[in-house]
Enzyme design. Structure first.
Site, PDB file in Angstrom:
ATOM      1  N   ASP A  14       0.808  -1.224   0.000  1.00 46.59           N
ATOM      2  CA  ASP A  14       0.000   0.000   0.000  1.00 46.59           C
ATOM      3  C   ASP A  14       0.839   1.271   0.000  1.00 46.59           C
ATOM      4  O   ASP A  14       0.450   2.292   0.577  1.00 46.59           O
ATOM      5  CB  ASP A  14      -0.980   0.009   1.196  1.00 46.59           C
ATOM      6  CG  ASP A  14      -1.871  -1.213   1.188  1.00 46.59           C
ATOM      7  OD1 ASP A  14      -2.235  -1.669   0.097  1.00 46.59           O
ATOM      8  OD2 ASP A  14      -2.192  -1.726   2.281  1.00 46.59           O
ATOM      9  N   LYS A  17       1.880   2.053  -5.130  1.00 51.61           N
ATOM     10  CA  LYS A  17       2.486   1.496  -6.352  1.00 51.61           C
ATOM     11  C   LYS A  17       1.584   1.684  -7.569  1.00 51.61           C
ATOM     12  O   LYS A  17       2.037   2.049  -8.646  1.00 51.61           O
ATOM     13  CB  LYS A  17       2.749  -0.016  -6.176  1.00 51.61           C
ATOM     14  CG  LYS A  17       3.667  -0.357  -5.018  1.00 51.61           C
ATOM     15  CD  LYS A  17       3.769  -1.854  -4.823  1.00 51.61           C
ATOM     16  CE  LYS A  17       2.507  -2.505  -4.304  1.00 51.61           C
ATOM     17  NZ  LYS A  17       2.103  -2.121  -2.933  1.00 51.61           N
ATOM     18  N   ASN A  39      -5.180 -10.366  -3.722  1.00 50.34           N
ATOM     19  CA  ASN A  39      -4.900  -9.792  -2.398  1.00 50.34           C
ATOM     20  C   ASN A  39      -4.448  -8.335  -2.545  1.00 50.34           C
ATOM     21  O   ASN A  39      -4.590  -7.541  -1.626  1.00 50.34           O
ATOM     22  CB  ASN A  39      -3.844 -10.614  -1.634  1.00 50.34           C
ATOM     23  CG  ASN A  39      -2.594 -10.924  -2.439  1.00 50.34           C
ATOM     24  OD1 ASN A  39      -2.560 -10.737  -3.657  1.00 50.34           O
ATOM     25  ND2 ASN A  39      -1.565 -11.435  -1.779  1.00 50.34           N
ATOM     26  N   GLY A  41      -4.459  -4.438  -3.776  1.00 48.70           N
ATOM     27  CA  GLY A  41      -5.477  -3.420  -4.052  1.00 48.70           C
ATOM     28  C   GLY A  41      -4.732  -2.176  -4.481  1.00 48.70           C
ATOM     29  O   GLY A  41      -4.063  -1.549  -3.673  1.00 48.70           O
ATOM     30  N   HIS A  42      -4.782  -1.850  -5.768  1.00 50.58           N
ATOM     31  CA  HIS A  42      -4.000  -0.735  -6.308  1.00 50.58           C
ATOM     32  C   HIS A  42      -4.965   0.357  -6.764  1.00 50.58           C
ATOM     33  O   HIS A  42      -5.788   0.142  -7.648  1.00 50.58           O
ATOM     34  CB  HIS A  42      -3.123  -1.218  -7.466  1.00 50.58           C
ATOM     35  CG  HIS A  42      -2.078  -2.203  -7.025  1.00 50.58           C
ATOM     36  ND1 HIS A  42      -1.235  -2.858  -7.881  1.00 50.58           N
ATOM     37  CD2 HIS A  42      -1.739  -2.637  -5.782  1.00 50.58           C
ATOM     38  CE1 HIS A  42      -0.431  -3.652  -7.190  1.00 50.58           C
ATOM     39  NE2 HIS A  42      -0.721  -3.543  -5.915  1.00 50.58           N
ATOM     40  N   GLN A 225       1.992  -6.150  -3.104  1.00 50.66           N
ATOM     41  CA  GLN A 225       2.444  -6.247  -1.710  1.00 50.66           C
ATOM     42  C   GLN A 225       3.693  -5.359  -1.511  1.00 50.66           C
ATOM     43  O   GLN A 225       3.847  -4.383  -2.207  1.00 50.66           O
ATOM     44  CB  GLN A 225       2.734  -7.707  -1.318  1.00 50.66           C
ATOM     45  CG  GLN A 225       1.482  -8.573  -1.187  1.00 50.66           C
ATOM     46  CD  GLN A 225       0.914  -9.067  -2.511  1.00 50.66           C
ATOM     47  OE1 GLN A 225       1.606  -9.721  -3.264  1.00 50.66           O
ATOM     48  NE2 GLN A 225      -0.331  -8.770  -2.791  1.00 50.66           N
TER      49      GLN A 225
HETATM   50  P1  GDP Z   1      -0.736   0.212  -3.573  1.00 48.92           P
HETATM   51  O1  GDP Z   1      -1.324  -1.049  -3.067  1.00 48.92           O
HETATM   52  O2  GDP Z   1       0.726   0.327  -3.301  1.00 48.92           O
HETATM   53  O3  GDP Z   1      -1.064   0.504  -5.009  1.00 48.92           O
HETATM   54  O4  GDP Z   1      -1.430   1.381  -2.720  1.00 48.92           O
HETATM   55  P2  GDP Z   1      -2.992   1.515  -2.358  1.00 48.92           P
HETATM   56  O5  GDP Z   1      -3.722   1.973  -3.565  1.00 48.92           O
HETATM   57  O6  GDP Z   1      -3.483   0.311  -1.656  1.00 48.92           O
HETATM   58  O7  GDP Z   1      -2.921   2.632  -1.245  1.00 48.92           O
HETATM   59  C1  GDP Z   1      -2.413   3.899  -1.513  1.00 48.92           C
HETATM   60  C2  GDP Z   1      -3.503   4.939  -1.191  1.00 48.92           C
HETATM   61  O8  GDP Z   1      -2.941   6.225  -1.143  1.00 48.92           O
HETATM   62  C3  GDP Z   1      -4.580   5.005  -2.268  1.00 48.92           C
HETATM   63  O9  GDP Z   1      -5.789   5.384  -1.652  1.00 48.92           O
HETATM   64  C4  GDP Z   1      -4.086   6.120  -3.179  1.00 48.92           C
HETATM   65  O10 GDP Z   1      -5.143   6.778  -3.897  1.00 48.92           O
HETATM   66  C5  GDP Z   1      -3.456   7.055  -2.188  1.00 48.92           C
HETATM   67  N1  GDP Z   1      -2.304   7.820  -2.669  1.00 48.92           N
HETATM   68  C6  GDP Z   1      -1.305   7.436  -3.504  1.00 48.92           C
HETATM   69  N2  GDP Z   1      -0.371   8.408  -3.586  1.00 48.92           N
HETATM   70  C7  GDP Z   1      -0.786   9.407  -2.778  1.00 48.92           C
HETATM   71  C8  GDP Z   1      -0.228  10.678  -2.408  1.00 48.92           C
HETATM   72  O11 GDP Z   1       0.851  11.063  -2.818  1.00 48.92           O
HETATM   73  N3  GDP Z   1      -0.949  11.426  -1.508  1.00 48.92           N
HETATM   74  C9  GDP Z   1      -2.140  11.016  -1.004  1.00 48.92           C
HETATM   75  N4  GDP Z   1      -2.765  11.816  -0.139  1.00 48.92           N
HETATM   76  N5  GDP Z   1      -2.701   9.841  -1.325  1.00 48.92           N
HETATM   77  C10 GDP Z   1      -2.017   9.044  -2.196  1.00 48.92           C
HETATM   78  P1  IMO Z   2      -0.887  -4.273  -2.198  1.00 48.65           P
HETATM   79  O1  IMO Z   2      -0.430  -4.802  -3.539  1.00 48.65           O
HETATM   80  C1  IMO Z   2      -0.953  -4.674   2.101  1.00 48.65           C
HETATM   81  C2  IMO Z   2      -0.872  -8.740   3.698  1.00 48.65           C
HETATM   82  C3  IMO Z   2      -2.111  -9.185   4.461  1.00 48.65           C
HETATM   83  C4  IMO Z   2      -1.474 -10.136   5.459  1.00 48.65           C
HETATM   84  C5  IMO Z   2      -0.371 -10.805   4.650  1.00 48.65           C
HETATM   85  C6  IMO Z   2      -0.767 -12.162   4.070  1.00 48.65           C
HETATM   86  O2  IMO Z   2      -2.186  -3.567  -2.244  1.00 48.65           O
HETATM   87  O3  IMO Z   2       0.210  -3.490  -1.565  1.00 48.65           O
HETATM   88  P2  IMO Z   2      -2.305 -12.864   2.024  1.00 48.65           P
HETATM   89  O4  IMO Z   2      -3.750 -12.591   1.749  1.00 48.65           O
HETATM   90  O5  IMO Z   2      -1.387 -12.326   0.974  1.00 48.65           O
HETATM   91  O6  IMO Z   2      -2.029 -14.303   2.335  1.00 48.65           O
HETATM   92  O7  IMO Z   2      -2.006 -12.068   3.386  1.00 48.65           O
HETATM   93  O8  IMO Z   2      -0.065  -9.906   3.578  1.00 48.65           O
HETATM   94  N1  IMO Z   2      -1.121  -8.239   2.337  1.00 48.65           N
HETATM   95  C7  IMO Z   2      -1.100  -6.946   1.995  1.00 48.65           C
HETATM   96  N2  IMO Z   2      -0.942  -5.862   2.757  1.00 48.65           N
HETATM   97  N3  IMO Z   2      -1.078  -4.560   0.777  1.00 48.65           N
HETATM   98  C8  IMO Z   2      -1.196  -5.656  -0.007  1.00 48.65           C
HETATM   99  O9  IMO Z   2      -1.167  -5.593  -1.351  1.00 48.65           O
HETATM  100  C9  IMO Z   2      -1.261  -6.929   0.609  1.00 48.65           C
HETATM  101  N4  IMO Z   2      -1.406  -8.188   0.151  1.00 48.65           N
HETATM  102  C10 IMO Z   2      -1.305  -8.997   1.217  1.00 48.65           C
HETATM  103  O10 IMO Z   2      -2.767  -8.103   5.055  1.00 48.65           O
HETATM  104  O11 IMO Z   2      -0.859  -9.393   6.484  1.00 48.65           O
HETATM  105 MG    MG Z   3      -2.874  -1.706  -1.820  1.00 51.50          MG
END
Ligand code: GDP
Ligand code: IMO
Ligand code: MG
Length: 430
Positions: A14, A17, A39, A41-42, A225
């Site tokens: 998270d 990416k 698993n 969530g982007h 991840q």
């Molecule tokens: P990922 O799994 O690495 O793709 O990240 P996620 O999408 O799960 O979580 C990142 C969160 O931060 C999402 O809600 C994005 O919309 C948000 N986000 C990404 N870059 C920025 C930033 O520079 N500032 C803010 N405020 N939010 C951001």
């Molecule tokens: P993105 O790509 C954050 C974590 C779960 C748990 C561990 C194992 O959005 O960054 P799993 O379901 O993979 O067997 O769970 O890994 N986990 C993540 N945490 N972002 C993710 O993906 C994750 N994918 C798995 O919360 O701790």
């Molecule tokens: Mg994510």
């Protein structure tokens, strides 16, 4: 021009990416998801639309980009079809631009059930998985009993293989977990229905990528991840079941290391972790509340509150080493806007011996406490800033400190969730 770019997370996932993959994909021909499954969530924010992708590569919102889900991914076909439909509703048509490896392993309903019942049984010792069947699906892959995408092509063989694996799972589900058994005929019927939708997408993605490389096309490899969730190098057993560090690109695609030109580590300016496991810089005070709220730190996949903490420089250096990172992209700078003071952990101290460590392996994190350096905040709005010179002086100094701690440059900065809220410190496209 940087040709083939790997974008991966340096923390516990998270990091942002998806947003960065989407941004950099505008200058790329291919985007490849190479490990993990739904698993992930982007989150992408484009023209005020928020789109969360779990399995489809994040570059596909650009109409000329080709997406690949390669052999290292574990695929739930039903989730994939759902996501294609979701994108269609948003007027993104990707079907003819998405290809899936015939050797990727499938996630099937019994994997998901097994993941959930096992976690339940573990109680307070649970991993805190996303409940998406990732662990069981990778277990089957390593045990050489997976159903793979290519198996969908031969209905007879598929039926026999499926029956065997359903028997294997039913045995355990019924006797160990007192769970209802699965009927393989129902699963087969669904698989055949989905097969018709994805049939044309099934290819040998390794050969496709080799051809793309020969034709000098640029490729983005999208990590899921984060490095500290890596099955080998993370905080085992509180990890995911794939290699989220750089090796995952190579085994998960069939592209060799010489073809990876630039490896970008995405690092959030503070830390978060969903699920259980060690987290040295975790906060439990009003700063946690602030980061959660301002950073909207709730899981994109499960909606769970993410644990928050200060940026961990020791963990960052470990990730840089693990992945041979070329540079960092730091994200969510704007989330720190209202903090008077910002901390970064620069070392760990053994609470028994008082010895200080600046480089540690994340395999053993017992009995350590973080040592912090404190930096002045900027107390100004940085949200949406697109040029480095427009950042407040204190923010620029803070970024310089991250570079010093990391020992590699910060080439990109994200200042908001929107695709355009991005600073390219160094032009990666020339
Ligand atoms: P990922 O799994 O690495 O793709 O990240 P996620 O999408 O799960 O979580 C990142 C969160 O931060 C999402 O809600 C994005 O919309 C948000 N986000 C990404 N870059 C920025 C930033 O520079 N500032 C803010 N405020 N939010 C951001
Ligand atoms: P993105 O790509 C954050 C974590 C779960 C748990 C561990 C194992 O959005 O960054 P799993 O379901 O993979 O067997 O769970 O890994 N986990 C993540 N945490 N972002 C993710 O993906 C994750 N994918 C798995 O919360 O701790
Ligand atoms: Mg994510």
């Amino acid at each position: 021009m940087q040709k083939n770019i790997v974008i991966l997370g340096t923390q516990w996932g998270d990091e942002g990416k998806g947003k960065i993959v989407d941004y950099l994909s505008q200058n790329s021909s291919y985007v490849v998801r190479y490990h993990g499954g739904h698993n992930a969530g982007h989150t992408l924010v484009v023209e005020n639309k928020k789109i969360v992708l779990h399995i489809i590569p994040s570059g596909l919102l650009h109409p000329n980009v080709i997406g690949i889900i390669s052999n290292g991914v574990v695929i739930s076909i039903s989730e994939l079809v759902k996501e294609i439909e979701m994108l269609k509703k948003h007027n993104f048509f990707i079907k003819k631009r998405l290809f899936i490896s015939h050797s990727a392993s499938l996630i099937l309903p019994f994997h998901i059930t097994m993941d959930i019942v096992r976690e339940k049984k573990l109680g307070v010792n649970s991993i805190g998985t996303t409940g998406r069947g990732i662990g069981p699906a990778y277990e089957d892959k390593v045990a050489r009993r997976s159903l793979r995408v290519g198996d969908l092509k031969d209905e007879n063989k598929l039926s026999i293989k499926l029956k065997n694996i359903v028997d294997y799972y039913n045995n355990q589900l019924v006797s160990i977990y007192q769970h209802a058994s699965f009927n393989y005929k129902i699963i087969l019927k669904d698989l055949l229905k989905f097969k018709n939708i994805i049939n044309d997408m099934i290819v040998d993605t390794t050969m496709m990528l080799h051809k793309a490389i020969q034709n000098k096309k640029s490729i983005i490899f999208e990590g899921a991840q984060g490095s500290l969730l890596d099955i080998d190098h993370g905080t085992y057993p509180y990890v995911t079941s794939s290699n989220s560090t750089i090796g995952g690109v190579i085994t998960g695609t069939g592209v060799g290391p010489k073809n990876l030109d630039y490896i970008l580590g995405v690092t959030k300016v503070y830390s978060t972790r969903v699920g259980n496991g060690p987290f040295p810089t975790e906060l439990f005070n009003n700063i946690d509340e602030y980061l959660s709220k301002k950073g909207n730190e709730f899981g994109s996949t499960t909606g769970r509150k993410r644990r928050t903490g200060w940026l961990d420089g020791v963990a960052l250096r470990y990730s840089i080493q693990l992945n041979s990172l070329s540079a960092l992209c730091i994200t969510k700078l704007d989330v720190l806007d209202n903090l008077k003071e910002i901390k970064i952990c620069t070392a760990y101290q053994d609470i028994n011996t008082l010895e200080i460590y600046t480089n540690v392996s994340f395999v053993n994190l017992e009995n350590i406490k973080p040592i912090y350096e404190t930096y002045p905040g900027w107390m100004q709005n940085t949200s949406g800033i697109k040029k480095i010179e427009d950042l407040p002086k204190a923010a620029k100094n803070y970024i310089k400190s991250i570079e010093k701690i990391a020992g590699i440059p910060v080439d990109m900065i994200s200042t908001g969730p929107d695709r355009n809220d991005t600073i390219l410190v160094r032009n990666l496209f020339v």
